[in-house]
Write an enzyme that holds these catalytic residues in place. Structure first.
Site, PDB file in Angstrom:
ATOM      1  N   ASP A 140       7.439   3.718 -10.712  1.00 37.09           N
ATOM      2  CA  ASP A 140       8.405   3.521  -9.631  1.00 37.09           C
ATOM      3  C   ASP A 140       9.851   3.483 -10.112  1.00 37.09           C
ATOM      4  OD1 ASP A 140       6.763   3.795  -7.577  1.00 37.09           O
ATOM      5  OD2 ASP A 140       6.912   1.779  -6.783  1.00 37.09           O
ATOM      6  N   ARG A 167       3.898   6.023   1.764  1.00 38.59           N
ATOM      7  CA  ARG A 167       4.458   7.382   1.828  1.00 38.59           C
ATOM      8  C   ARG A 167       3.928   8.225   0.679  1.00 38.59           C
ATOM      9  NH1 ARG A 167      10.399   7.111  -0.785  1.00 38.59           N
ATOM     10  NH2 ARG A 167      10.127   5.238  -2.026  1.00 38.59           N
ATOM     11  N   ASP A 175       9.125   5.919   7.405  1.00 39.63           N
ATOM     12  CA  ASP A 175       8.838   7.260   7.930  1.00 39.63           C
ATOM     13  C   ASP A 175       7.889   8.053   7.027  1.00 39.63           C
ATOM     14  OD1 ASP A 175      10.423   7.718   5.755  1.00 39.63           O
ATOM     15  OD2 ASP A 175      12.025   8.767   6.840  1.00 39.63           O
ATOM     16  N   GLY A 176       7.484   7.442   5.910  1.00 36.65           N
ATOM     17  CA  GLY A 176       6.558   8.139   5.021  1.00 36.65           C
ATOM     18  C   GLY A 176       7.209   9.229   4.189  1.00 36.65           C
ATOM     19  N   GLY A 186       0.827  -1.215   0.000  1.00 36.14           N
ATOM     20  CA  GLY A 186       0.000   0.000   0.000  1.00 36.14           C
ATOM     21  C   GLY A 186       0.852   1.252   0.000  1.00 36.14           C
ATOM     22  N   ASP A 191       3.665  -5.052  -7.398  1.00 34.25           N
ATOM     23  CA  ASP A 191       3.146  -3.770  -6.893  1.00 34.25           C
ATOM     24  C   ASP A 191       3.704  -2.601  -7.699  1.00 34.25           C
ATOM     25  OD1 ASP A 191       5.507  -4.802  -5.477  1.00 34.25           O
ATOM     26  OD2 ASP A 191       5.541  -2.859  -4.500  1.00 34.25           O
TER      27      ASP A 191
HETATM   28  P1  AMP Z   1       8.788   0.826  -3.332  1.00 31.47           P
HETATM   29  O1  AMP Z   1      10.072   0.157  -3.089  1.00 31.47           O
HETATM   30  O2  AMP Z   1       8.888   2.326  -3.455  1.00 31.47           O
HETATM   31  O3  AMP Z   1       7.993   0.221  -4.441  1.00 31.47           O
HETATM   32  O4  AMP Z   1       7.936   0.621  -1.994  1.00 31.47           O
HETATM   33  C1  AMP Z   1       7.553  -0.636  -1.500  1.00 31.47           C
HETATM   34  C2  AMP Z   1       6.612  -0.442  -0.341  1.00 31.47           C
HETATM   35  O5  AMP Z   1       7.283   0.203   0.739  1.00 31.47           O
HETATM   36  C3  AMP Z   1       5.392   0.421  -0.616  1.00 31.47           C
HETATM   37  O6  AMP Z   1       4.331  -0.092   0.132  1.00 31.47           O
HETATM   38  C4  AMP Z   1       5.815   1.780  -0.122  1.00 31.47           C
HETATM   39  O7  AMP Z   1       4.729   2.601   0.197  1.00 31.47           O
HETATM   40  C5  AMP Z   1       6.613   1.391   1.102  1.00 31.47           C
HETATM   41  N1  AMP Z   1       7.617   2.418   1.452  1.00 31.47           N
HETATM   42  C6  AMP Z   1       8.741   2.697   0.787  1.00 31.47           C
HETATM   43  N2  AMP Z   1       9.436   3.672   1.406  1.00 31.47           N
HETATM   44  C7  AMP Z   1       8.718   4.038   2.475  1.00 31.47           C
HETATM   45  C8  AMP Z   1       8.896   5.004   3.525  1.00 31.47           C
HETATM   46  N3  AMP Z   1       9.978   5.801   3.578  1.00 31.47           N
HETATM   47  N4  AMP Z   1       7.938   5.083   4.466  1.00 31.47           N
HETATM   48  C9  AMP Z   1       6.856   4.289   4.438  1.00 31.47           C
HETATM   49  N5  AMP Z   1       6.641   3.373   3.496  1.00 31.47           N
HETATM   50  C10 AMP Z   1       7.546   3.232   2.520  1.00 31.47           C
HETATM   51 MG    MG Z   2       6.413   0.689  -5.417  1.00 30.39          MG
END
Ligand code: AMP
Ligand code: MG
Length: 482
Positions: free
Chosen positions: A258, A88, A119-120, A85, A248
Protein backbone atom coordinates in the site's frame (compact mmCIF):
# COMPACT_ATOMS: atom_id res chain seq x y z
CA UNK A 1 -2.47 -17.25 -18.54
CA UNK A 2 -2.58 -20.18 -16.13
CA UNK A 3 -4.20 -18.76 -13.05
CA UNK A 4 -5.38 -20.63 -10.00
CA UNK A 5 -7.06 -19.16 -6.97
CA UNK A 6 -6.16 -20.98 -3.78
CA UNK A 7 -8.08 -18.47 -1.59
CA UNK A 8 -11.29 -20.04 -2.89
CA UNK A 9 -10.61 -23.17 -0.85
CA UNK A 10 -10.60 -21.15 2.38
CA UNK A 11 -14.36 -20.79 2.24
CA UNK A 12 -16.73 -18.06 1.13
CA UNK A 13 -16.58 -16.05 4.35
CA UNK A 14 -13.07 -15.01 3.27
CA UNK A 15 -14.09 -13.12 0.14
CA UNK A 16 -16.77 -11.94 -2.22
CA UNK A 17 -16.79 -13.42 -5.72
CA UNK A 18 -17.13 -10.36 -7.90
CA UNK A 19 -15.97 -9.31 -11.35
CA UNK A 20 -14.27 -6.01 -12.10
CA UNK A 21 -16.54 -3.30 -13.56
CA UNK A 22 -15.80 -2.42 -17.18
CA UNK A 23 -14.17 0.89 -18.12
CA UNK A 24 -14.79 3.05 -21.22
CA UNK A 25 -11.47 3.25 -22.98
CA UNK A 26 -8.65 1.16 -21.53
CA UNK A 27 -5.12 2.05 -22.63
CA UNK A 28 -1.95 0.42 -21.37
CA UNK A 29 0.03 3.25 -19.74
CA UNK A 30 2.92 1.56 -17.88
CA UNK A 31 3.99 -2.04 -18.36
CA UNK A 32 6.63 -4.00 -16.43
CA UNK A 33 8.05 -6.40 -19.01
CA UNK A 34 10.78 -7.72 -16.66
CA UNK A 35 8.19 -8.71 -14.10
CA UNK A 36 6.02 -10.26 -16.83
CA UNK A 37 9.03 -12.41 -17.80
CA UNK A 38 9.70 -13.35 -14.16
CA UNK A 39 6.09 -14.44 -13.85
CA UNK A 40 6.32 -16.42 -17.08
CA UNK A 41 3.40 -14.66 -18.75
CA UNK A 42 2.83 -16.02 -22.28
CA UNK A 43 4.47 -14.09 -25.10
CA UNK A 44 1.23 -14.01 -27.14
CA UNK A 45 -0.25 -11.99 -24.30
CA UNK A 46 2.66 -9.67 -23.53
CA UNK A 47 3.13 -8.85 -27.24
CA UNK A 48 -0.50 -7.79 -27.55
CA UNK A 49 -0.97 -4.30 -26.12
CA UNK A 50 -4.65 -4.37 -26.94
CA UNK A 51 -5.17 -7.56 -24.95
CA UNK A 52 -3.07 -6.25 -22.03
CA UNK A 53 -5.24 -3.12 -21.91
CA UNK A 54 -8.38 -5.24 -21.82
CA UNK A 55 -7.22 -7.74 -19.19
CA UNK A 56 -5.41 -5.34 -16.89
CA UNK A 57 -8.27 -2.85 -16.82
CA UNK A 58 -10.69 -5.62 -15.85
CA UNK A 59 -12.69 -5.24 -19.07
CA UNK A 60 -11.94 -8.85 -19.86
CA UNK A 61 -11.40 -11.61 -17.36
CA UNK A 62 -8.91 -14.41 -18.04
CA UNK A 63 -10.83 -17.65 -18.70
CA UNK A 64 -9.21 -19.40 -15.71
CA UNK A 65 -9.69 -16.48 -13.29
CA UNK A 66 -12.29 -16.30 -10.53
CA UNK A 67 -12.01 -12.68 -9.37
CA UNK A 68 -12.57 -12.09 -5.66
CA UNK A 69 -12.46 -9.20 -3.21
CA UNK A 70 -10.87 -10.25 0.09
CA UNK A 71 -12.42 -9.60 3.48
CA UNK A 72 -10.32 -7.92 6.15
CA UNK A 73 -10.52 -5.34 8.84
CA UNK A 74 -7.87 -3.52 10.82
CA UNK A 75 -6.66 -0.92 13.26
CA UNK A 76 -6.37 2.47 11.58
CA UNK A 77 -4.31 5.00 13.52
CA UNK A 78 -4.79 2.85 16.61
CA UNK A 79 -8.55 2.44 16.30
CA UNK A 80 -10.34 -0.73 15.30
CA UNK A 81 -12.40 -0.44 12.12
CA UNK A 82 -14.57 -3.56 11.86
CA UNK A 83 -15.30 -3.27 8.13
CA UNK A 84 -12.60 -2.74 5.57
CA UNK A 85 -11.80 -5.31 2.86
CA UNK A 86 -10.98 -4.87 -0.82
CA UNK A 87 -13.25 -1.96 -1.61
CA UNK A 88 -11.64 -1.26 -4.96
CA UNK A 89 -9.55 -4.30 -5.75
CA UNK A 90 -10.07 -7.64 -7.46
CA UNK A 91 -7.77 -10.58 -6.98
CA UNK A 92 -7.67 -12.32 -10.35
CA UNK A 93 -5.79 -15.37 -9.13
CA UNK A 94 -2.25 -16.66 -8.66
CA UNK A 95 0.49 -17.54 -11.12
CA UNK A 96 3.12 -20.13 -10.29
CA UNK A 97 6.67 -18.91 -10.80
CA UNK A 98 9.98 -19.67 -9.16
CA UNK A 99 8.62 -22.29 -6.71
CA UNK A 100 6.01 -19.95 -5.29
CA UNK A 101 2.73 -18.45 -6.33
CA UNK A 102 2.10 -14.76 -6.89
CA UNK A 103 -1.22 -12.99 -6.45
CA UNK A 104 -2.30 -10.88 -9.40
CA UNK A 105 -4.62 -8.14 -8.20
CA UNK A 106 -6.30 -5.24 -9.97
CA UNK A 107 -6.70 -2.07 -7.92
CA UNK A 108 -9.18 0.62 -8.97
CA UNK A 109 -11.23 -1.98 -10.84
CA UNK A 110 -14.66 -1.15 -9.46
CA UNK A 111 -16.83 -1.46 -6.37
CA UNK A 112 -17.28 -4.56 -4.21
CA UNK A 113 -19.36 -5.34 -1.13
CA UNK A 114 -16.53 -3.73 0.88
CA UNK A 115 -16.62 -0.36 -0.91
CA UNK A 116 -18.80 1.47 1.63
CA UNK A 117 -19.10 4.97 0.18
CA UNK A 118 -16.07 4.66 -2.11
CA UNK A 119 -16.36 4.51 -5.88
CA UNK A 120 -14.08 1.49 -6.24
CA UNK A 121 -11.78 3.50 -8.49
CA UNK A 122 -8.25 4.85 -8.46
CA UNK A 123 -6.84 8.04 -9.96
CA UNK A 124 -3.91 7.86 -12.38
CA UNK A 125 -1.55 9.80 -10.06
CA UNK A 126 -1.66 7.31 -7.15
CA UNK A 127 -1.46 4.40 -9.62
CA UNK A 128 1.75 5.83 -11.10
CA UNK A 129 3.11 6.45 -7.59
CA UNK A 130 2.48 2.82 -6.64
CA UNK A 131 4.14 1.58 -9.85
CA UNK A 132 7.28 3.69 -9.47
CA UNK A 133 7.65 3.38 -5.71
CA UNK A 134 7.19 -0.37 -5.56
CA UNK A 135 9.61 -0.98 -8.42
CA UNK A 136 12.13 1.39 -6.82
CA UNK A 137 11.83 -0.42 -3.48
CA UNK A 138 12.27 -3.78 -5.16
CA UNK A 139 15.45 -2.60 -6.87
CA UNK A 140 16.70 -1.21 -3.55
CA UNK A 141 16.37 -4.73 -2.14
CA UNK A 142 13.41 -4.01 0.13
CA UNK A 143 10.70 -6.70 0.29
CA UNK A 144 7.67 -5.31 -1.50
CA UNK A 145 4.67 -6.02 -3.64
CA UNK A 146 5.40 -5.33 -7.30
CA UNK A 147 3.56 -3.50 -10.03
CA UNK A 148 2.88 -5.13 -13.39
CA UNK A 149 0.76 -2.55 -15.19
CA UNK A 150 -1.04 0.75 -15.10
CA UNK A 151 -3.95 1.05 -17.53
CA UNK A 152 -5.82 4.32 -17.96
CA UNK A 153 -9.58 3.83 -18.01
CA UNK A 154 -10.88 6.79 -20.00
CA UNK A 155 -13.24 7.46 -17.10
CA UNK A 156 -12.79 10.46 -14.81
CA UNK A 157 -12.74 10.07 -11.04
CA UNK A 158 -13.62 12.79 -8.57
CA UNK A 159 -10.77 13.47 -6.13
CA UNK A 160 -10.57 17.14 -5.12
CA UNK A 161 -11.42 17.88 -8.71
CA UNK A 162 -11.74 15.66 -11.74
CA UNK A 163 -8.81 13.33 -12.36
CA UNK A 164 -8.10 10.67 -14.99
CA UNK A 165 -8.84 7.16 -13.71
CA UNK A 166 -6.54 4.14 -13.85
CA UNK A 167 -6.25 0.53 -12.78
CA UNK A 168 -2.94 -0.66 -11.33
CA UNK A 169 -2.02 -4.34 -11.29
CA UNK A 170 -0.30 -5.41 -8.11
CA UNK A 171 1.71 -8.61 -7.75
CA UNK A 172 2.24 -9.91 -4.23
CA UNK A 173 3.44 -13.04 -2.44
CA UNK A 174 -0.05 -12.87 -0.95
CA UNK A 175 -2.62 -10.33 0.15
CA UNK A 176 -2.98 -11.66 3.70
CA UNK A 177 -2.77 -8.85 6.21
CA UNK A 178 -2.75 -8.68 9.98
CA UNK A 179 -6.23 -7.25 9.39
CA UNK A 180 -7.32 -10.51 7.71
CA UNK A 181 -6.66 -12.31 11.00
CA UNK A 182 -8.37 -9.55 12.95
CA UNK A 183 -11.46 -9.88 10.78
CA UNK A 184 -12.06 -13.45 11.95
CA UNK A 185 -10.74 -13.02 15.48
CA UNK A 186 -13.24 -10.19 15.97
CA UNK A 187 -16.01 -12.62 15.05
CA UNK A 188 -14.48 -15.21 17.37
CA UNK A 189 -14.19 -17.55 14.42
CA UNK A 190 -11.21 -19.49 15.66
CA UNK A 191 -11.49 -22.13 12.94
CA UNK A 192 -11.05 -19.43 10.32
CA UNK A 193 -7.99 -18.01 12.13
CA UNK A 194 -6.53 -21.54 12.21
CA UNK A 195 -7.19 -21.99 8.49
CA UNK A 196 -5.54 -18.66 7.76
CA UNK A 197 -2.39 -19.62 9.71
CA UNK A 198 -2.06 -22.88 7.80
CA UNK A 199 -2.81 -21.24 4.48
CA UNK A 200 -0.22 -18.51 5.13
CA UNK A 201 2.38 -21.01 6.31
CA UNK A 202 1.82 -23.13 3.19
CA UNK A 203 2.47 -20.14 0.99
CA UNK A 204 5.18 -18.31 2.89
CA UNK A 205 6.76 -20.46 5.59
CA UNK A 206 6.63 -24.11 4.47
CA UNK A 207 9.38 -24.94 6.99
CA UNK A 208 6.76 -24.54 9.76
CA UNK A 209 4.58 -27.32 8.43
CA UNK A 210 6.45 -29.98 10.37
CA UNK A 211 5.31 -28.39 13.65
CA UNK A 212 1.96 -29.11 15.22
CA UNK A 213 -0.37 -27.82 17.91
CA UNK A 214 0.56 -24.67 19.79
CA UNK A 215 4.21 -25.06 18.71
CA UNK A 216 3.10 -24.35 15.16
CA UNK A 217 1.13 -21.22 16.09
CA UNK A 218 3.90 -19.82 18.26
CA UNK A 219 6.48 -20.40 15.52
CA UNK A 220 4.07 -18.89 13.01
CA UNK A 221 3.78 -15.73 15.06
CA UNK A 222 7.53 -15.44 15.61
CA UNK A 223 8.19 -15.93 11.91
CA UNK A 224 5.75 -13.19 10.90
CA UNK A 225 7.25 -10.92 13.57
CA UNK A 226 10.80 -11.53 12.29
CA UNK A 227 9.68 -10.69 8.75
CA UNK A 228 8.27 -7.38 10.02
CA UNK A 229 11.49 -6.62 11.87
CA UNK A 230 13.53 -7.30 8.74
CA UNK A 231 11.17 -5.24 6.63
CA UNK A 232 11.15 -2.17 8.86
CA UNK A 233 14.96 -2.35 9.19
CA UNK A 234 15.12 -2.17 5.41
CA UNK A 235 12.84 0.88 5.41
CA UNK A 236 15.18 2.51 7.93
CA UNK A 237 18.16 1.69 5.72
CA UNK A 238 16.84 3.57 2.69
CA UNK A 239 14.88 6.33 4.48
CA UNK A 240 11.40 5.09 3.56
CA UNK A 241 8.38 6.35 5.46
CA UNK A 242 5.36 4.12 4.85
CA UNK A 243 2.95 6.76 6.10
CA UNK A 244 0.00 4.55 6.97
CA UNK A 245 1.16 1.51 8.92
CA UNK A 246 -2.35 0.41 9.83
CA UNK A 247 -2.79 -3.32 10.48
CA UNK A 248 -4.74 -3.67 7.23
CA UNK A 249 -1.62 -2.44 5.46
CA UNK A 250 0.69 -4.92 7.22
CA UNK A 251 1.31 -7.95 5.02
CA UNK A 252 1.86 -11.32 6.68
CA UNK A 253 4.44 -12.14 3.99
CA UNK A 254 6.64 -9.28 5.23
CA UNK A 255 6.28 -7.25 2.03
CA UNK A 256 5.79 -3.50 1.89
CA UNK A 257 2.18 -3.02 0.82
CA UNK A 258 0.00 0.00 0.00
CA UNK A 259 1.94 2.92 -1.39
CA UNK A 260 -0.56 5.60 -0.45
CA UNK A 261 0.95 8.46 1.54
CA UNK A 262 4.49 7.04 1.52
CA UNK A 263 7.51 9.30 1.12
CA UNK A 264 11.30 9.30 1.33
CA UNK A 265 13.24 11.15 4.02
CA UNK A 266 15.68 13.83 2.88
CA UNK A 267 17.47 15.40 5.86
CA UNK A 268 17.83 12.88 8.65
CA UNK A 269 15.29 13.33 11.40
CA UNK A 270 13.41 10.57 13.20
CA UNK A 271 10.46 12.98 13.37
CA UNK A 272 10.02 13.17 9.61
CA UNK A 273 6.38 12.81 8.59
CA UNK A 274 4.66 13.89 5.36
CA UNK A 275 1.21 12.34 5.49
CA UNK A 276 -1.53 14.96 5.68
CA UNK A 277 -3.73 12.74 7.86
CA UNK A 278 -0.97 11.74 10.29
CA UNK A 279 -1.36 14.83 12.42
CA UNK A 280 0.05 13.19 15.56
CA UNK A 281 3.09 11.81 13.74
CA UNK A 282 2.14 8.27 14.72
CA UNK A 283 3.83 6.91 11.58
CA UNK A 284 6.85 9.23 11.55
CA UNK A 285 10.15 7.79 10.33
CA UNK A 286 11.69 7.01 13.71
CA UNK A 287 8.50 5.59 15.19
CA UNK A 288 8.09 2.85 12.56
CA UNK A 289 9.91 0.20 14.64
CA UNK A 290 7.58 0.71 17.62
CA UNK A 291 4.52 0.67 15.37
CA UNK A 292 5.75 -2.62 13.93
CA UNK A 293 5.65 -4.02 17.45
CA UNK A 294 2.22 -2.52 18.09
CA UNK A 295 0.93 -4.19 14.93
CA UNK A 296 2.45 -7.50 15.97
CA UNK A 297 0.67 -7.19 19.31
CA UNK A 298 -2.63 -7.03 17.38
CA UNK A 299 -1.68 -10.22 15.52
CA UNK A 300 -0.70 -11.92 18.80
CA UNK A 301 -4.15 -11.11 20.20
CA UNK A 302 -5.76 -12.94 17.28
CA UNK A 303 -3.60 -16.01 17.79
CA UNK A 304 -3.77 -16.13 21.58
CA UNK A 305 -6.50 -18.81 21.85
CA UNK A 306 -4.28 -21.01 19.68
CA UNK A 307 -1.26 -20.58 21.95
CA UNK A 308 -3.08 -22.16 24.89
CA UNK A 309 -6.64 -23.00 25.91
CA UNK A 310 -6.06 -21.34 29.27
CA UNK A 311 -6.49 -17.65 28.54
CA UNK A 312 -4.14 -16.45 31.30
CA UNK A 313 -1.42 -18.75 30.09
CA UNK A 314 -2.14 -17.80 26.47
CA UNK A 315 -1.68 -14.11 27.33
CA UNK A 316 1.62 -14.82 29.07
CA UNK A 317 2.86 -16.75 26.03
CA UNK A 318 1.82 -13.94 23.69
CA UNK A 319 3.57 -11.38 25.87
CA UNK A 320 6.75 -13.44 26.02
CA UNK A 321 6.80 -13.88 22.22
CA UNK A 322 6.19 -10.18 21.73
CA UNK A 323 8.91 -9.24 24.23
CA UNK A 324 11.42 -10.65 21.77
CA UNK A 325 10.57 -7.87 19.29
CA UNK A 326 12.54 -5.00 20.82
CA UNK A 327 15.88 -6.80 21.42
CA UNK A 328 15.67 -8.51 18.01
CA UNK A 329 14.91 -5.24 16.33
CA UNK A 330 17.84 -3.53 18.07
CA UNK A 331 20.20 -6.25 16.98
CA UNK A 332 19.04 -6.25 13.35
CA UNK A 333 18.90 -2.46 13.23
CA UNK A 334 22.44 -1.94 14.48
CA UNK A 335 23.77 -4.69 12.21
CA UNK A 336 22.09 -2.87 9.31
CA UNK A 337 23.31 0.59 10.36
CA UNK A 338 26.76 -0.89 10.97
CA UNK A 339 26.84 -2.11 7.39
CA UNK A 340 25.95 1.41 6.24
CA UNK A 341 29.25 2.59 7.74
CA UNK A 342 31.14 -0.47 6.54
CA UNK A 343 31.21 -2.55 9.74
CA UNK A 344 30.81 -6.27 9.24
CA UNK A 345 29.98 -6.75 12.92
CA UNK A 346 28.76 -4.36 15.58
CA UNK A 347 29.40 -4.14 19.34
CA UNK A 348 28.17 -1.68 21.96
CA UNK A 349 30.97 0.75 21.21
CA UNK A 350 30.01 0.65 17.52
CA UNK A 351 26.39 1.36 18.41
CA UNK A 352 27.60 4.55 20.03
CA UNK A 353 29.55 5.42 16.89
CA UNK A 354 26.40 4.92 14.79
CA UNK A 355 24.19 6.94 17.15
CA UNK A 356 26.72 9.75 17.30
CA UNK A 357 26.79 9.99 13.52
CA UNK A 358 22.98 10.11 13.38
CA UNK A 359 22.92 12.79 16.04
CA UNK A 360 25.33 14.98 14.05
CA UNK A 361 23.21 14.41 10.95
CA UNK A 362 20.03 15.30 12.80
CA UNK A 363 21.47 18.45 14.36
CA UNK A 364 22.81 19.70 11.04
CA UNK A 365 19.83 18.43 8.99
CA UNK A 366 22.15 16.45 6.73
CA UNK A 367 20.68 14.53 3.84
CA UNK A 368 20.39 10.83 4.73
CA UNK A 369 21.12 9.35 1.29
CA UNK A 370 23.83 11.83 0.29
CA UNK A 371 25.71 11.57 3.55
CA UNK A 372 25.96 7.79 3.43
CA UNK A 373 26.83 8.00 -0.26
CA UNK A 374 29.69 10.41 0.51
CA UNK A 375 30.91 8.23 3.37
CA UNK A 376 30.81 5.24 1.00
CA UNK A 377 32.79 6.95 -1.74
CA UNK A 378 35.35 8.16 0.79
CA UNK A 379 36.21 4.46 1.23
CA UNK A 380 36.60 3.82 -2.48
CA UNK A 381 40.26 3.01 -3.31
CA UNK A 382 40.30 5.96 -5.73
CA UNK A 383 38.13 8.15 -3.51
CA UNK A 384 39.03 10.75 -0.96
CA UNK A 385 37.29 12.11 2.08
CA UNK A 386 37.83 15.70 0.99
CA UNK A 387 34.12 15.91 0.13
CA UNK A 388 32.99 14.96 3.61
CA UNK A 389 31.37 17.81 5.52
CA UNK A 390 33.62 19.38 8.13
CA UNK A 391 31.20 18.69 10.98
CA UNK A 392 32.05 15.02 10.53
CA UNK A 393 35.81 15.45 10.92
CA UNK A 394 35.99 14.44 14.56
CA UNK A 395 33.56 11.55 14.07
CA UNK A 396 35.53 10.49 10.99
CA UNK A 397 38.67 9.94 13.06
CA UNK A 398 36.83 7.58 15.38
CA UNK A 399 35.30 5.83 12.38
CA UNK A 400 38.65 5.40 10.64
CA UNK A 401 40.28 3.89 13.68
CA UNK A 402 37.37 1.47 13.96
CA UNK A 403 37.63 0.54 10.26
CA UNK A 404 41.35 -0.11 10.68
CA UNK A 405 40.42 -3.21 12.66
CA UNK A 406 38.86 -4.77 9.53
CA UNK A 407 40.06 -5.88 6.12
CA UNK A 408 40.68 -2.66 4.14
CA UNK A 409 38.52 -3.53 1.11
CA UNK A 410 35.63 -4.84 3.16
CA UNK A 411 34.09 -1.48 4.06
CA UNK A 412 33.65 -0.07 0.59
CA UNK A 413 32.02 -3.20 -0.79
CA UNK A 414 29.67 -3.48 2.13
CA UNK A 415 28.75 0.21 2.12
CA UNK A 416 28.21 0.31 -1.63
CA UNK A 417 25.77 -2.59 -1.36
CA UNK A 418 23.80 -0.92 1.44
CA UNK A 419 23.84 2.80 0.62
CA UNK A 420 21.92 3.78 -2.51
CA UNK A 421 23.26 6.43 -4.86
CA UNK A 422 19.73 7.40 -5.78
CA UNK A 423 16.28 7.01 -4.21
CA UNK A 424 12.82 7.99 -5.49
CA UNK A 425 12.91 11.52 -4.05
CA UNK A 426 9.53 13.07 -3.36
CA UNK A 427 10.00 16.12 -5.58
CA UNK A 428 10.99 13.95 -8.55
CA UNK A 429 8.11 11.54 -7.96
CA UNK A 430 5.69 14.47 -7.86
CA UNK A 431 7.08 16.06 -11.03
CA UNK A 432 6.88 12.75 -12.87
CA UNK A 433 3.34 11.99 -11.68
CA UNK A 434 2.37 15.44 -12.88
CA UNK A 435 3.89 14.87 -16.30
CA UNK A 436 2.00 11.57 -16.53
CA UNK A 437 -1.31 13.08 -15.50
CA UNK A 438 -1.13 16.45 -17.26
CA UNK A 439 0.67 15.47 -20.46
CA UNK A 440 -0.46 11.86 -20.61
CA UNK A 441 3.16 11.02 -21.37
CA UNK A 442 5.21 8.19 -19.85
CA UNK A 443 8.62 9.29 -21.18
CA UNK A 444 9.74 10.90 -17.92
CA UNK A 445 8.41 8.05 -15.83
CA UNK A 446 10.29 5.52 -17.97
CA UNK A 447 13.52 7.53 -17.69
CA UNK A 448 13.18 7.72 -13.89
CA UNK A 449 12.39 4.01 -13.67
CA UNK A 450 15.50 3.18 -15.69
CA UNK A 451 17.64 5.01 -13.11
CA UNK A 452 15.78 3.55 -10.14
CA UNK A 453 16.37 0.05 -11.47
CA UNK A 454 20.06 0.38 -10.54
CA UNK A 455 20.03 2.45 -7.37
CA UNK A 456 23.54 1.44 -6.30
CA UNK A 457 25.17 2.49 -9.58
CA UNK A 458 26.08 6.01 -10.57
CA UNK A 459 25.02 6.17 -14.20
CA UNK A 460 25.40 9.31 -16.31
CA UNK A 461 21.76 10.24 -15.90
CA UNK A 462 21.63 9.35 -12.20
CA UNK A 463 22.75 12.82 -11.12
CA UNK A 464 19.55 14.38 -12.46
CA UNK A 465 17.69 12.58 -9.69
CA UNK A 466 20.12 12.74 -6.75
CA UNK A 467 19.50 16.28 -5.60
CA UNK A 468 17.62 16.87 -2.37
CA UNK A 469 14.69 19.27 -2.77
CA UNK A 470 15.65 22.93 -2.66
CA UNK A 471 13.24 23.66 0.20
CA UNK A 472 13.92 20.39 2.03
CA UNK A 473 10.32 19.31 1.29
CA UNK A 474 9.29 21.61 4.14
CA UNK A 475 5.78 21.97 2.78
CA UNK A 476 5.50 18.56 1.20
CA UNK A 477 2.35 16.58 2.02
CA UNK A 478 1.18 13.16 0.92
CA UNK A 479 -2.35 11.84 0.78
CA UNK A 480 -4.05 8.46 0.91
CA UNK A 481 -4.67 7.10 -2.57
CA UNK A 482 -8.41 7.41 -2.24
P1 AMP B 1 -6.22 2.22 1.87
O1 AMP B 1 -6.18 3.58 2.42
O2 AMP B 1 -5.92 2.14 0.40
O3 AMP B 1 -5.42 1.23 2.66
O4 AMP B 1 -7.74 1.76 1.97
C1 AMP B 1 -8.45 1.64 3.18
C2 AMP B 1 -9.79 1.01 2.91
O5 AMP B 1 -10.58 1.86 2.09
C3 AMP B 1 -9.76 -0.32 2.17
O6 AMP B 1 -10.80 -1.10 2.65
C4 AMP B 1 -9.98 0.08 0.73
O7 AMP B 1 -10.49 -0.96 -0.05
C5 AMP B 1 -10.99 1.20 0.92
N1 AMP B 1 -10.95 2.15 -0.21
C6 AMP B 1 -9.99 3.04 -0.48
N2 AMP B 1 -10.31 3.77 -1.57
C7 AMP B 1 -11.48 3.32 -2.01
C8 AMP B 1 -12.35 3.66 -3.11
N3 AMP B 1 -12.03 4.64 -3.98
N4 AMP B 1 -13.49 2.97 -3.24
C9 AMP B 1 -13.83 2.00 -2.38
N5 AMP B 1 -13.08 1.64 -1.34
C10 AMP B 1 -11.92 2.28 -1.14
MG1 MG C 1 -4.85 -0.58 2.42
Amino acid sequence: MNLKNSYLELGDQFYEKISPSPVSDPNLFLWNQNLALELGLPKELTDDTQALSQYFSGNQVFPDSTPIALAYTGHQFGHFNPRLGDGRAHLLGEVEAKDSSWDIQLKGSGPTMFSRRGDGRCALGPAVREFIMSEAMHALGVPTTRALAVVTTGDPVIREGVKPGAVVTRVAASHLRVGTFEYFAAQQDLAAVESLCHYAADRHFPELKQLSGSEFYKAFFTTVMRKQIELICQWMRVGFIHGVMNTDNTAISGETIDYGPCAMMNAYSPDTVFSSIDTQGRYRFGHQPQIGQWNMARLAECLMPLFDEDSTLAREIAQALLNAYAPEFQEKYFAMMGSKIGLSSVDTEDERLINDLLEIMRKSAMDYTQTFHLLTESQNSSGSDADLPSNLSHWKQRWHSRLAKQEPEEAYKLMRSQNPVVIPRNHHIEAIIESCVINGSTAEAEAFLAVLKSPYLELDITKHYQDPPADGDRHYQTFCGT
